[in-house]
Write a protein that holds these residues in place. Structure first.
Motif, short mmCIF file in Angstrom:
data_model
loop_
_atom_site.label_atom_id
_atom_site.label_comp_id
_atom_site.label_asym_id
_atom_site.label_seq_id
_atom_site.Cartn_x
_atom_site.Cartn_y
_atom_site.Cartn_z
N GLY A 17 93.37 138.33 39.11
CA GLY A 17 94.27 137.49 38.33
C GLY A 17 94.44 136.11 38.93
N ASP A 18 93.39 135.63 39.60
CA ASP A 18 93.43 134.36 40.31
C ASP A 18 93.41 133.19 39.32
OD1 ASP A 18 92.95 132.08 41.85
OD2 ASP A 18 91.56 133.11 43.20
N ALA A 19 94.58 132.63 39.06
CA ALA A 19 94.70 131.53 38.11
C ALA A 19 93.97 130.28 38.60
CB ALA A 19 96.16 131.22 37.84
N GLN A 20 93.91 130.08 39.90
CA GLN A 20 93.21 128.91 40.46
C GLN A 20 91.71 129.01 40.19
OE1 GLN A 20 94.67 126.20 41.59
NE2 GLN A 20 92.66 125.25 41.74
N ALA A 21 91.15 130.21 40.31
CA ALA A 21 89.73 130.41 40.01
C ALA A 21 89.47 130.12 38.53
CB ALA A 21 89.30 131.83 40.36
N PHE A 22 90.36 130.59 37.66
CA PHE A 22 90.20 130.32 36.23
C PHE A 22 90.33 128.83 35.94
CE2 PHE A 22 91.29 130.26 31.75
CZ PHE A 22 90.36 131.15 31.24
N ALA A 23 91.25 128.17 36.64
CA ALA A 23 91.41 126.72 36.46
C ALA A 23 90.14 125.98 36.86
CB ALA A 23 92.60 126.23 37.28
N GLU A 24 89.47 126.44 37.90
CA GLU A 24 88.20 125.83 38.31
C GLU A 24 87.14 126.00 37.22
OE1 GLU A 24 85.28 123.86 40.36
OE2 GLU A 24 87.41 123.95 40.86
N LEU A 25 87.09 127.17 36.61
CA LEU A 25 86.16 127.38 35.49
C LEU A 25 86.50 126.46 34.33
CD1 LEU A 25 85.90 131.26 35.57
CD2 LEU A 25 84.05 129.63 36.06
N PHE A 26 87.78 126.30 34.05
CA PHE A 26 88.21 125.38 33.00
C PHE A 26 87.75 123.96 33.32
CE2 PHE A 26 91.06 122.29 31.14
CZ PHE A 26 91.09 122.68 29.82
N ASP A 27 87.99 123.52 34.55
CA ASP A 27 87.60 122.16 34.93
C ASP A 27 86.09 121.96 34.79
OD1 ASP A 27 90.23 121.55 35.51
OD2 ASP A 27 90.00 121.81 37.68
N ARG A 28 85.32 122.97 35.12
CA ARG A 28 83.86 122.86 35.04
C ARG A 28 83.34 122.82 33.60
NH1 ARG A 28 81.39 127.16 39.43
NH2 ARG A 28 82.47 126.24 41.23
N HIS A 29 83.96 123.59 32.72
CA HIS A 29 83.34 123.84 31.42
C HIS A 29 84.12 123.35 30.20
CE1 HIS A 29 80.30 126.02 33.49
NE2 HIS A 29 81.19 126.85 34.01
N ALA A 30 85.33 122.89 30.37
CA ALA A 30 86.13 122.45 29.21
C ALA A 30 85.45 121.30 28.47
CB ALA A 30 87.54 122.06 29.63
N GLY A 31 84.85 120.37 29.19
CA GLY A 31 84.18 119.25 28.54
C GLY A 31 83.02 119.71 27.67
N SER A 32 82.23 120.63 28.17
CA SER A 32 81.09 121.14 27.40
C SER A 32 81.57 121.90 26.16
CB SER A 32 80.23 122.07 28.26
OG SER A 32 79.65 121.35 29.31
N VAL A 33 82.60 122.71 26.33
CA VAL A 33 83.14 123.46 25.19
C VAL A 33 83.72 122.49 24.16
CG1 VAL A 33 84.90 125.12 24.45
CG2 VAL A 33 83.56 125.56 26.53
#
Length: 82
Positions: A17-33
């Motif tokens: 449930g690591d929200a920081q890890a999910f936030a990193e995924l968001f930062d990496r891929h939100a622009g592409s999505v």
């Protein structure tokens, strides 16, 4: 310091449930999505809403979805299509 790959970040978000890890995924891929959604809709505001929906769905399904070695982006784009 080496960058942690998507698979490991997804695993941390799913199992711990690591929200920081999910936030990193968001930062990496939100622009592409976002760009994918904009190309599909030609509407800036709708693309923003759809991007939020994709990541909300990803958070909800994080414990049930296994991502492959290509990372999480292909799965996120699949969610955006549907």
């Amino acid at each position: 310091m080496p960058q942690i790959d998507d698979v490991e970040l997804w695993r941390r978000a799913a199992r711990a449930g690591d929200a920081q890890a999910f936030a990193e995924l968001f930062d990496r891929h939100a622009g592409s999505v976002y760009r994918f959604c904009f190309r599909s809709t030609a509407d800036w505001a709708l693309a923003e809403d759809l991007t939020s929906t994709v990541f909300l769905e990803a958070w909800r399904k994080r414990q049930r979805v296994e991502v492959g070695e290509r990372g999480v982006l292909p799965w996120l784009l699949g969610v955006a299509v549907n």
